[in-house]
Design an enzyme around this catalytic site. Structure first.
Site, mmCIF file in Angstrom:
data_model
loop_
_atom_site.group_PDB
_atom_site.id
_atom_site.type_symbol
_atom_site.label_atom_id
_atom_site.label_comp_id
_atom_site.label_asym_id
_atom_site.label_seq_id
_atom_site.Cartn_x
_atom_site.Cartn_y
_atom_site.Cartn_z
ATOM 1 N N ASP A 184 0.806 -1.229 0.000
ATOM 2 C CA ASP A 184 0.000 0.000 0.000
ATOM 3 C C ASP A 184 0.837 1.277 0.000
ATOM 4 O O ASP A 184 1.841 1.379 0.703
ATOM 5 C CB ASP A 184 -0.953 0.043 1.189
ATOM 6 C CG ASP A 184 -1.886 1.257 1.107
ATOM 7 O OD1 ASP A 184 -2.457 1.462 0.033
ATOM 8 O OD2 ASP A 184 -2.002 1.987 2.095
ATOM 9 N N ASP A 199 -8.750 4.590 5.261
ATOM 10 C CA ASP A 199 -7.405 5.013 4.847
ATOM 11 C C ASP A 199 -6.889 6.095 5.807
ATOM 12 O O ASP A 199 -6.240 7.065 5.386
ATOM 13 C CB ASP A 199 -7.399 5.512 3.396
ATOM 14 C CG ASP A 199 -5.986 5.629 2.829
ATOM 15 O OD1 ASP A 199 -5.025 5.213 3.500
ATOM 16 O OD2 ASP A 199 -5.844 6.160 1.713
#
Lengths: 430, 306
Positions: free
Chosen positions: A153, A305
């Site tokens: 990520d 997130d």
């Protein structure tokens, strides 16, 4: 210790549970559900939660806890506190720490820091060593140490071949690869490409940069028969690609962030770096596609997130400021305000996206609300209208574009691991 | 009537009356520049900082000269790199300079939006001297002034901006200003240099330079940034010159009466042939002189705004 939750609206779509009842909890375990005599308890242990929903504890599968490496921005402890405050009892944390989560030692460190907290922390291991996209990280070792998924990520897994190998290797443990989808060669920008980027003179990132990797990943998942999870989907075409892939049986899942179903690139017009994120805020049309995708099940879950950044970094000039915003403490309110109250999702759908589905994707058991089970619960007030105040956030950082925004829906209490977070305090239930 | 804003951040949204006021005031200052003593006491006692975070010789010189001609006290802060790389944040740098009691800031920065940000963290008047690929309003104002000086009007003229529109701050300011003043604006360049959605600003897009020459009264030819992506946004400088370079042959064949502007510095043999750069069609050095007058006008109007 026994506590009584009075008059809660119990809802767990996994159990087909939808009823109003009292819940008696003894030492953190659900003892009884139904009509419970108050005389059995001391008055301070009776919580009048009449009219509030009580659901399996919410779970955010995409947060950045910054530890190890950037403890000035967030620690496992402050991140967990923010999660509890936002209504979450579990999170999965991304491996772009320093060092990256590419060894069992780092997983062990995070687990140690999170031990004894109300919030369960599930580390996500790196796909490649140092997230560099070269050699595979020790996936089996990471899995054994507690990694629930694998991701590089921040960037996509660098090459198609490496992704194929990662999918097949992690597939031995049925662990998904979580992909940040962005073609590096097209993503040399700081906001969505549109007339707005042209007007603002900011270097753009086109939606096709995301679509390309979503397409690549779907094809490789299909070819290998393995599981890929699309992180923070933001582009309309990407949603369409996932929808088509699901229809033909590809093992793909997807998440969307509250900011990508709430804000658009028009918000960047203030040049406020709290609107700078990756993927960037997209157009109105893309936001609508997020709503449609949530509604028809193409998008499985909501994840924040959560990306804490220091004030001095976010105050840099727009092109230099880091990407990302806090999410944990506004996620539930934004989801209720923007999705439930605007008739995109029912409450039951919302619980699927915020509690049930993320756990299923990560092979984590969904908490059940029944006698004998551990109390892993979120109690929230659907009606509470409140103003976001970043100065009250539990997170160590303050980078949120939602400060002073009026939201509807707020967590009242969370229970897990023999603890309860209520009225800004952690209390032991044992 | 004073300008409607205490800052000049860009020309987007600036009303025609403001642009007209700046252009008219520049006429007065243009006359001052022809005097033996080229100095007026208009901004005596005002302190202006030229905050240049990006290399620029001519824009900075032009501003500095304009400030001196108006009798302002000026200081320069020039750094090729952002101060953040030295550990001090941009905000700290600006706050420190403001603490020295300054009245106006002229800022150049490689990040779009920095002038806007300055208006939030200081009380000084802010003048944008170029922010990223966003705007460069005084350049567009001096371009408009020069067009008007030469052709007597802006309204109704057909103006085409040629070159790397996507990476140009000059283009966007010109588009906004010219449209507000009633010109018909187009852009011309290879498709890789035309930014997304530019048509929605009300401009026509040309890919063929001959057609653009034929159909316009004015060409504003942008500098090709030699360091920028040769081989990616366009194949070679040679090919650029062959297909988009403004040459005397092209002008003679397609439009002998066209007026050529260039914001400088010129890459001879790339976007302009030397013959054109020195030839009768162009007003490049007039633009430079007018630049001082325009900057004097802007500084004067903002510095004396009630």
């Amino acid at each position: 210790m026994k506590i009584l939750l009075k008059g809660v609206h119990l809802l767990n779509p996994e159990q087909k549970l939808d009823e109003i009842a009292d819940v008696l909890i003894s030492n953190g375990i659900i003892e009884k559900i139904g009509d419970i005599k108050e005389s059995e308890l001391q008055s301070e242990n009776i919580y009048d939660f009449n009219g509030f929903y009580c659901v399996p504890g919410l779970f955010d599968m995409h947060v950045h806890l910054r530890e190890p490496g950037r403890e000035d921005e967030e620690t496992v402890l402050t991140g967990c506190n923010a999660a509890a405050s936002g209504g979450f009892t579990g999170v999965a944390c991304m491996p772009n720490t320093s060092p990256a989560i590419d060894s069992a030692e780092v997983i062990k460190l995070i687990k140690e820091k999170a031990a004894n907290h109300l919030v369960d922390v599930h580390p996500i291991g790196a796909v490649s060593v140092g997230r560099k996209g070269e050699g595979l990280a020790p996936i089996a070792e990471l899995y054994e140490a507690g990694a629930v998924a694998f991701s590089d990520d921040g960037v996509s897994v660098k090459s198609a071949q490496l992704l194929r190998n990662a999918l097949e290797y992690a597939g031995m443990f049925n662990a998904p690869i979580i992909e940040h989808c962005e073609d590096e060669s097209m993503a040399d920008g700081v906001m969505n490409e549109s007339i707005v980027s042209t007007q603002l003179g900011l270097p753009p990132i086109p939606t096709v940069a995301e679509d390309l990797i979503v397409a690549r990943d779907i094809l490789i998942a299909e070819y290998t028969g393995q599981r890929v999870h699309i992180a923070h989907i933001s582009a309309k075409k990407s949603v369409e690609l996932v929808r088509e892939a699901k229809a033909r049986g590809v093992r793909v899942t997807a998440e969307v962030t509250p900011h990508h179903f709430t804000l658009t690139d028009e918000n960047v017009k203030t040049y406020d770096s709290n609107f700078k994120m990756n993927p960037p805020l997209r157009s109105e049309e893309d936001v609508k596609a997020m709503h449609t995708g949530l509604k028809d099940g193409t998008i499985d879950c909501i994840a924040s997130d959560h990306a804490p950044h220091s004030i001095e970094e976010k105050e840099l000039e727009f092109i230099y400021a880091p990407n990302g915003i806090l999410g944990l403490e506004t996620e539930l309110g934004l989801s209720i305000s923007e999705l439930v109250n605007k008739k995109v999702l029912s409450i039951s759908d919302l619980i699927m996206k915020l509690s049930v589905n993320p756990r299923k994707i990560l092979n984590i058991p969904v908490p059940l609300i029944k006698a004998g089970e551990k109390a892993n619960l979120t109690i929230f007030d659907l009606q509470n209208i409140w103003t976001v105040d970043i100065s009250k956030f539990k997170s160590k950082s303050k980078n949120s574009p939602f400060d002073k925004k009026l939201l509807t829906g707020k967590s009242v209490a969370v229970l897990n691991n023999g603890k309860m977070f209520y009225e800004n305090e952690f209390v032991s239930l044992t | 009537m004073p300008l409607s804003s205490p800052h000049l951040l860009g020309l987007q949204g600036v009303p025609a009356e403001d642009i007209k006021l700046i252009l008219d005031s520049a006429t007065t200052f243009r006359e001052v520049l022809e005097r033996p003593i080229k100095k007026v006491p208009t901004l005596q006692g005002k302190t202006i900082v030229n905050l240049f975070f990006e290399n620029s010789t001519r824009t900075r010189l032009s501003f500095e000269l304009a400030q001196k001609r108006l009798s302002a006290d000026t200081i320069n802060f020039t750094t090729a790199s952002s101060s953040t790389k030295k550990g001090e944040t941009f905000k700290d740098t600006v706050k420190n300079i403001e603490a020295m009691k300054i009245d106006m800031i002229v800022v150049r920065h490689e990040s779009a939006g920095v002038p806007h940000y300055l208006t939030k963290i200081t009380r000084a008047n802010i003048i944008n001297a170029g922010d990223g690929r966003h705007e460069h309003p005084t350049q567009a104002l001096l371009d408009m002034y020069s067009i008007k000086e030469k052709l007597g009007r802006i309204e109704g003229l057909k103006v085409c901006i040629v070159g790397d529109i996507a990476h140009s701050r000059v283009a966007l300011s010109n588009i906004h200003g010219l449209i507000t003043m009633g010109a018909e604006v187009s852009v011309c360049g290879p498709a890789t240099m035309i930014p997304v959605g530019i048509e929605s600003l009300g401009v026509k897009v040309y890919n063929n330079i001959n057609k653009a020459i034929e159909e316009h009264d004015v060409l504003n030819v942008l500098r090709i940034q030699l360091e920028r992506k040769a081989g990616t946004t366009f194949p070679t400088l040679r090919e650029y010159h062959n297909y988009y370079g403004i040459t005397a042959e092209r002008l003679n064949e397609y439009n002998k009466d066209i007026l050529i502007l260039h914001p400088g510095p010129i890459n001879r043999g790339v976007e302009l042939s030397s013959e054109v750069a020195d030839g009768p069609y162009q007003i490049i050095l007039n633009q430079v002189t007018n630049g001082v007058a325009i900057r004097m006008a802007v500084l004067y109007l903002l510095g004396t705004r009630p």
